[in-house]
Design a protein around this motif. Structure first.
Motif, PDB file in Angstrom:
ATOM      1  N   PRO A  36       9.896  21.369  30.807  1.00 41.87           N
ATOM      2  CA  PRO A  36      11.004  20.762  31.531  1.00 41.87           C
ATOM      3  C   PRO A  36      12.334  21.409  31.147  1.00 41.87           C
ATOM      4  O   PRO A  36      12.452  22.010  30.085  1.00 41.87           O
ATOM      5  CB  PRO A  36      10.980  19.300  31.072  1.00 41.87           C
ATOM      6  N   SER A  37      13.301  21.254  31.997  1.00 40.52           N
ATOM      7  CA  SER A  37      14.638  21.767  31.732  1.00 40.52           C
ATOM      8  C   SER A  37      15.173  21.176  30.428  1.00 40.52           C
ATOM      9  O   SER A  37      15.016  19.988  30.176  1.00 40.52           O
ATOM     10  CB  SER A  37      15.546  21.386  32.903  1.00 40.52           C
ATOM     11  N   GLY A  38      15.742  22.040  29.604  1.00 44.96           N
ATOM     12  CA  GLY A  38      16.305  21.570  28.334  1.00 44.96           C
ATOM     13  C   GLY A  38      15.298  21.505  27.212  1.00 44.96           C
ATOM     14  O   GLY A  38      15.601  21.067  26.110  1.00 44.96           O
ATOM     15  N   ALA A  39      14.056  21.972  27.453  1.00 46.39           N
ATOM     16  CA  ALA A  39      13.015  21.910  26.421  1.00 46.39           C
ATOM     17  C   ALA A  39      13.272  22.891  25.285  1.00 46.39           C
ATOM     18  O   ALA A  39      12.703  22.752  24.212  1.00 46.39           O
ATOM     19  CB  ALA A  39      11.651  22.183  27.058  1.00 46.39           C
ATOM     20  N   GLY A  40      14.110  23.896  25.539  1.00 45.81           N
ATOM     21  CA  GLY A  40      14.437  24.863  24.490  1.00 45.81           C
ATOM     22  C   GLY A  40      13.815  26.227  24.734  1.00 45.81           C
ATOM     23  O   GLY A  40      13.638  27.013  23.804  1.00 45.81           O
ATOM     24  N   LYS A  41      13.500  26.533  25.995  1.00 50.48           N
ATOM     25  CA  LYS A  41      12.842  27.814  26.309  1.00 50.48           C
ATOM     26  C   LYS A  41      13.806  28.982  26.161  1.00 50.48           C
ATOM     27  O   LYS A  41      13.500  29.961  25.481  1.00 50.48           O
ATOM     28  CB  LYS A  41      12.270  27.764  27.740  1.00 50.48           C
ATOM     29  N   SER A  42      14.972  28.864  26.771  1.00 53.97           N
ATOM     30  CA  SER A  42      15.946  29.962  26.655  1.00 53.97           C
ATOM     31  C   SER A  42      16.364  30.151  25.204  1.00 53.97           C
ATOM     32  O   SER A  42      16.693  31.263  24.778  1.00 53.97           O
ATOM     33  CB  SER A  42      17.184  29.673  27.501  1.00 53.97           C
ATOM     34  N   THR A  43      16.344  29.061  24.459  1.00 54.95           N
ATOM     35  CA  THR A  43      16.721  29.138  23.048  1.00 54.95           C
ATOM     36  C   THR A  43      15.741  30.020  22.269  1.00 54.95           C
ATOM     37  O   THR A  43      16.141  30.701  21.318  1.00 54.95           O
ATOM     38  CB  THR A  43      16.792  27.711  22.468  1.00 54.95           C
ATOM     39  N   VAL A  44      14.470  30.036  22.682  1.00 55.95           N
ATOM     40  CA  VAL A  44      13.483  30.919  22.038  1.00 55.95           C
ATOM     41  C   VAL A  44      13.973  32.366  22.121  1.00 55.95           C
ATOM     42  O   VAL A  44      13.951  33.116  21.143  1.00 55.95           O
ATOM     43  CB  VAL A  44      12.101  30.776  22.729  1.00 55.95           C
TER      44      VAL A  44
HETATM   45  P1  ATP Z   1      16.220  25.476  31.472  1.00 59.18           P
HETATM   46  O1  ATP Z   1      14.812  25.546  31.952  1.00 59.18           O
HETATM   47  O2  ATP Z   1      16.999  24.455  32.230  1.00 59.18           O
HETATM   48  O3  ATP Z   1      16.905  26.783  31.384  1.00 59.18           O
HETATM   49  P2  ATP Z   1      15.615  25.539  28.633  1.00 59.18           P
HETATM   50  O4  ATP Z   1      14.314  24.952  28.263  1.00 59.18           O
HETATM   51  O5  ATP Z   1      15.717  27.000  28.720  1.00 59.18           O
HETATM   52  O6  ATP Z   1      16.162  24.864  29.966  1.00 59.18           O
HETATM   53  P3  ATP Z   1      17.633  25.774  26.628  1.00 59.18           P
HETATM   54  O7  ATP Z   1      18.559  26.600  27.432  1.00 59.18           O
HETATM   55  O8  ATP Z   1      16.890  26.429  25.540  1.00 59.18           O
HETATM   56  O9  ATP Z   1      16.646  24.975  27.563  1.00 59.18           O
HETATM   57  O10 ATP Z   1      18.506  24.589  26.026  1.00 59.18           O
HETATM   58  C1  ATP Z   1      17.982  23.626  25.130  1.00 59.18           C
HETATM   59  C2  ATP Z   1      19.109  22.698  24.698  1.00 59.18           C
HETATM   60  O11 ATP Z   1      20.079  23.399  23.968  1.00 59.18           O
HETATM   61  C3  ATP Z   1      19.823  22.060  25.863  1.00 59.18           C
HETATM   62  O12 ATP Z   1      19.920  20.665  25.605  1.00 59.18           O
HETATM   63  C4  ATP Z   1      21.195  22.670  25.871  1.00 59.18           C
HETATM   64  O13 ATP Z   1      22.161  21.713  26.167  1.00 59.18           O
HETATM   65  C5  ATP Z   1      21.383  23.188  24.465  1.00 59.18           C
HETATM   66  N1  ATP Z   1      22.087  24.466  24.460  1.00 59.18           N
HETATM   67  C6  ATP Z   1      21.733  25.588  25.100  1.00 59.18           C
HETATM   68  N2  ATP Z   1      22.582  26.605  24.848  1.00 59.18           N
HETATM   69  C7  ATP Z   1      23.523  26.103  24.013  1.00 59.18           C
HETATM   70  C8  ATP Z   1      24.675  26.653  23.367  1.00 59.18           C
HETATM   71  N3  ATP Z   1      25.043  27.926  23.538  1.00 59.18           N
HETATM   72  N4  ATP Z   1      25.411  25.846  22.581  1.00 59.18           N
HETATM   73  C9  ATP Z   1      25.043  24.562  22.401  1.00 59.18           C
HETATM   74  N5  ATP Z   1      23.975  23.982  22.966  1.00 59.18           N
HETATM   75  C10 ATP Z   1      23.212  24.733  23.767  1.00 59.18           C
END
Ligand code: ATP
Length: 569
Positions: free
Chosen positions: A364-372
């Motif tokens: 789901p959105s916000g799960a932390g994928k882009s953070t990986v």
């Molecule tokens: P999506 O599918 O919507 O892209 P995601 O799974 O890739 O979502 P991430 O982008 O990893 O999610 O974000 C995970 C959490 O970290 C989110 O709650 C977001 O608000 C937070 N987040 C992302 N980038 C930053 C940042 N640069 N600074 C602070 N918080 C962040």
């Protein structure tokens, strides 16, 4: 801060000293003039020839003028050099900052620090320093000359000057404070303007023009108000100095007149004394101006230092021979949050990607994928657990090598202003023409290149606005591929691509996955069904790993995602 200011002068001190010396010679020529004038008057009174003193006076005037002009030019030159040096240093630091720190900064404000604040250093470090030194020299010289004329009058003069000097000293810190606020207001104006320009179409589509104009206007008004404060304090300091000299003049005239009447002083000495007194006007003014400039320079220096004091990413030599085989990665109980005051984003993330093949990250959105991806690129440092690339802890990788190993395509696939070729070669400047054309073909961009009026040399516009979303994405992929990554990180855009673009993207990904490791954040079923393995993330953890068929069979969240998110897309 003053030390920091002077550090900017150090590389230019030779020319600055030369310019300063020329200034001194100019000042000395000026200083000699009243004395020469006195000789002219004395010669007149004693019926001697005035030719000698007059010639000396003329020579002093000419030498003074030429030397001063040369000195001024050298100063301006040095000033430009100092500004250039300060800008280079600041920009250099700017591009080595940590991503986490840049997240907190405003681009528009940074721009104003590089362009505006650095400019403020010029005046103080050249004219400010040199004029002040010259002025101090002239001041001391004039005072010594005055002392030889009459001690009592000198005392009267100094008393007045010291009192007003104290007042001016009180004003200076206020100028510095107001100047810093003025520069901050300019920075804020840059920031709000940048914000609006970055989302220009959204501003228009939202009918927010008037509001944005008002916001930028308010910031500009604040900058004006702070500028007025600077001007107010500056003119107060100016008036105080002017008054000092006027009052001193009146006192000297009164006391001196009395002393001439009583025979304690000859009239020519009183005239010369008064002339010297007027000679004090310029140097005192210059010293005050120098002090004002110093306050402005210090204010600017503080803003520049705020950026320069931020930590830089570790610089590592880098081995440059990165190899070419696909690499695998491993996350082991990784814990991460973006800041101490931020919620935990990764709460014990563990998964493994073997070398080669296609792995999809879903959730789901916000799960932390882009953070990986952000952690793999070491844009941020994880707080706990371990991440390895090619079996090696990423903290042990030289940063440049690590990033050279990874190819990264951001979610919004940024394209920079410039030509298509510049964009493609952005990450691999020394790629050959053949490699370039191959990447273009692999990412199915050849149609586009053939269609464009100037082919690869076509300008793509600011942020690539002249390209479609799908084209931008494939340009970003081609750019990443040209870097010959051993692991491609692809953050698939959430925006819907049309069927043709989606098919092309799928083909590209499959092709690349045959040669290297591909880790893709998938928002489309097409990517997911083909994947060798899928990592399902949820709320900062890994929930399940498997192939599409396996996961549909055993993971509720995945089945739901597949049913809604991917299939509907
Ligand atoms: P999506 O599918 O919507 O892209 P995601 O799974 O890739 O979502 P991430 O982008 O990893 O999610 O974000 C995970 C959490 O970290 C989110 O709650 C977001 O608000 C937070 N987040 C992302 N980038 C930053 C940042 N640069 N600074 C602070 N918080 C962040």
């Amino acid at each position: 801060m003053i030390k920091e200011l002077l550090a900017h002068v150090r590389p230019h001190r030779g020319i600055l000293v030369l310019g300063g010396l020329l200034g001194l010679v100019g000042s000395a020529a000026g200083l000699a003039m009243p004395l020469l004038a006195k000789y002219v008057v004395d010669a007149f009174g004693e019926d001697r020839s005035m030719a000698g003193p007059l010639i000396a006076l003329s020579v002093a005037v000419v030498i003074g003028a030429v030397v001063s002009a040369l000195g001024t030019y050298l100063m301006e030159r040095t000033g430009e050099g100092i500004v250039l040096g300060a800008r280079r240093r600041l920009v250099d630091r700017l591009f080595r900052l940590k991503v986490a720190d840049v997240d907190r900064l405003k681009p528009g404000d940074l721009l104003s620090r590089v362009t505006g604040d650095t400019t403020l250093l010029r005046a103080v470090l050249t004219n400010g320093i040199v004029n002040s030194i010259g002025a101090v020299f002239m001041l001391v010289g004039a005072i010594v000359m005055m002392a030889t004329m009459d001690g009592v009058l000198l005392l009267v003069t100094l008393l007045v000057v010291v009192v007003i000097g104290g007042l001016v000293g009180l004003i200076m810190p206020r100028i510095q404070r107001a100047q810093k606020q003025a520069q901050e207001a300019v920075g804020e104006m840059g920031a709000v303007l940048d914000r609006s320009l970055q989302a220009y179409r959204t501003v228009k589509a939202s009918g927010a023009e008037e509001r944005e104009i008002a916001v930028v206007g308010d910031a500009a008004t604040l900058a004006r108000d702070k500028g007025l404060q600077v001007a107010g304090w500056t003119s107060l300091a100016g008036v105080a100095t002017w008054m000092a000299v006027q009052i001193a003049f009146l006192c000297v005239l009164a006391v001196g007149g009395a002393r001439v009447a009583s025979g304690a002083l000859v009239i020519s000495s009183l005239i010369a004394f008064l002339l010297y007194l007027f000679y004090l006007v310029a140097p005192i003014g210059q010293i005050v101006e120098g002090l004002v400039q110093l306050q402005q320079g210090l204010a600017a220096m503080k803003r520049i230092k705020e950026i320069e004091d931020l930590p830089a990413e570790p610089v590592s030599a880098g081995s440059a021979v990165a190899g070419s085989e696909p690499v695998g990665i491993r996350f082991e109980d990784v814990v991460f949050r973006y800041g101490d005051d931020r919620p935990i984003v990764h709460d014990g993330v563990s998964f493994e990607v073997p070398p080669g093949g296609l792995t999809a990250l879903v959730g789901p959105s916000g799960a932390g994928k882009s953070t990986v991806f952000a952690l793999l690129e070491r844009f941020y440092e994880h707080q706990d657990g371990m991440i390895t690339v090619d079996g090696r802890d990423i903290r042990d990788w030289p940063l440049a090598d690590l990033r050279a190993t990874l190819g990264y395509v951001e979610q919004d696939a940024p394209v920079l202003a410039g030509t298509l070729r510049e964009n493609l070669l952005f990450a691999a400047q020394d790629a050959t023409e053949e490699e370039l054309l191959r990447a273009v073909a692999r990412t199915r961009l050849d149609d586009l290149v053939a269609r464009l009026p100037e082919g690869l040399e076509t300008a793509v516009g600011h942020r690539g606005v002249l390209l479609s979303g799908g084209e931008r994405q494939r340009v970003a992929i081609a750019r990443a591929l040209l870097r010959k990554p051993r692991l491609l990180l692809l953050d698939e855009a959430t925006s819907q691509l049309d069927a043709v673009n989606e098919l092309r993207l799928r083909e590209v990904i499959a092709e690349v996955a045959a040669e290297t490791t591909v880790l893709v954040i998938a928002h489309r079923l097409s990517t997911v069904t083909n994947a060798d393995r899928i990592v399902v993330m949820e709320a900062g953890g890994v929930r399940a790993v498997g192939t599409h068929d396996e996961l549909v069979g055993r993971d509720d969240l995945y089945r739901e995602l597949a049913a809604t998110q991917f299939l509907v897309g």
